[in-house]
Design a protein around this motif. Structure first.
Motif, PDB file in Angstrom:
ATOM      1  N   GLU A  17      47.470  45.577  47.097  1.00 13.15           N
ATOM      2  CA  GLU A  17      47.618  44.704  45.944  1.00 13.15           C
ATOM      3  C   GLU A  17      49.001  44.084  45.853  1.00 13.15           C
ATOM      4  OE1 GLU A  17      46.475  46.832  42.459  1.00 13.15           O
ATOM      5  OE2 GLU A  17      44.592  47.462  43.340  1.00 13.15           O
ATOM      6  N   TYR A  18      49.815  44.235  46.849  1.00 11.87           N
ATOM      7  CA  TYR A  18      51.196  43.800  46.754  1.00 11.87           C
ATOM      8  C   TYR A  18      51.570  42.866  47.892  1.00 11.87           C
ATOM      9  CZ  TYR A  18      51.216  47.769  43.652  1.00 11.87           C
ATOM     10  OH  TYR A  18      50.913  48.640  42.654  1.00 11.87           O
TER      11      TYR A  18
ATOM     12  N   THR B 203      50.518  39.512  52.402  1.00  4.59           N
ATOM     13  CA  THR B 203      49.879  39.548  51.091  1.00  4.59           C
ATOM     14  C   THR B 203      48.705  40.498  51.205  1.00  4.59           C
ATOM     15  OG1 THR B 203      50.534  37.277  50.649  1.00  4.59           O
ATOM     16  CG2 THR B 203      48.783  38.162  49.306  1.00  4.59           C
TER      17      THR B 203
ATOM     18  N   THR C  33      44.013  41.466  46.774  1.00  6.92           N
ATOM     19  CA  THR C  33      44.570  40.530  45.816  1.00  6.92           C
ATOM     20  C   THR C  33      43.557  39.429  45.530  1.00  6.92           C
ATOM     21  OG1 THR C  33      45.591  39.311  47.621  1.00  6.92           O
ATOM     22  CG2 THR C  33      46.953  40.961  46.534  1.00  6.92           C
TER      23      THR C  33
ATOM     24  N   LYS D  78      46.057  33.424  46.637  1.00 10.18           N
ATOM     25  CA  LYS D  78      47.262  34.106  47.092  1.00 10.18           C
ATOM     26  C   LYS D  78      47.846  33.339  48.265  1.00 10.18           C
ATOM     27  CE  LYS D  78      44.559  36.964  50.167  1.00 10.18           C
ATOM     28  NZ  LYS D  78      43.903  38.215  50.332  1.00 10.18           N
TER      29      LYS D  78
ATOM     30  N   ASN E 176      50.432  36.347  44.395  1.00 12.27           N
ATOM     31  CA  ASN E 176      49.127  36.996  44.507  1.00 12.27           C
ATOM     32  C   ASN E 176      48.134  36.503  43.464  1.00 12.27           C
ATOM     33  OD1 ASN E 176      49.832  38.538  46.663  1.00 12.27           O
ATOM     34  ND2 ASN E 176      50.343  40.341  45.482  1.00 12.27           N
ATOM     35  N   ARG E 177      48.615  35.735  42.485  1.00 11.44           N
ATOM     36  CA  ARG E 177      47.748  35.198  41.434  1.00 11.44           C
ATOM     37  C   ARG E 177      48.154  33.756  41.141  1.00 11.44           C
ATOM     38  NH1 ARG E 177      46.618  39.817  37.025  1.00 11.44           N
ATOM     39  NH2 ARG E 177      46.360  41.528  38.460  1.00 11.44           N
TER      40      ARG E 177
END
Length: 90
Positions: free
Chosen positions: A11-12, A27, A31, A35, A48-49
């Motif tokens: 997620e990072y 990435t 996610t 991204k 990521n968003r």
């Protein structure tokens, strides 16, 4: 040995700098679809968003211009973040 798999970093976003001219990014796999990353000489932009992929270029361009203007790092970061926020942000 620590690897991306053993770190559980799904997620990072991760940035590594072996050489300032060649930043490397990753990435995570867990996610959102919006991204991405954009890198150049001494610059790495990641999200990521993202509101859209164009946010990456807007932030990159703002940071590049500020660097060319020889602004201090803190001003480069603020200008880049403000540009990204105006473009829809992360």
């Amino acid at each position: 040995m620590v690897t991306l798999q053993t770190m559980k970093c799904g997620e990072y976003a991760i940035l590594t700098l072996d050489e300032i001219e060649k930043p490397l990014t990753y990435t995570g796999t867990n996610t959102f679809d919006s991204k991405g990353s954009l890198t150049g000489n001494g610059i790495s932009v990641q999200g990521n968003r993202l509101a859209g992929q164009e946010v990456l270029q807007v932030v990159f361009d703002a940071a590049s211009k500020a660097m060319k203007d020889s602004l201090p790092l803190q001003e480069i970061l603020i200008l880049a973040m403000e540009a990204g926020a105006k473009a829809g942000g992360d």
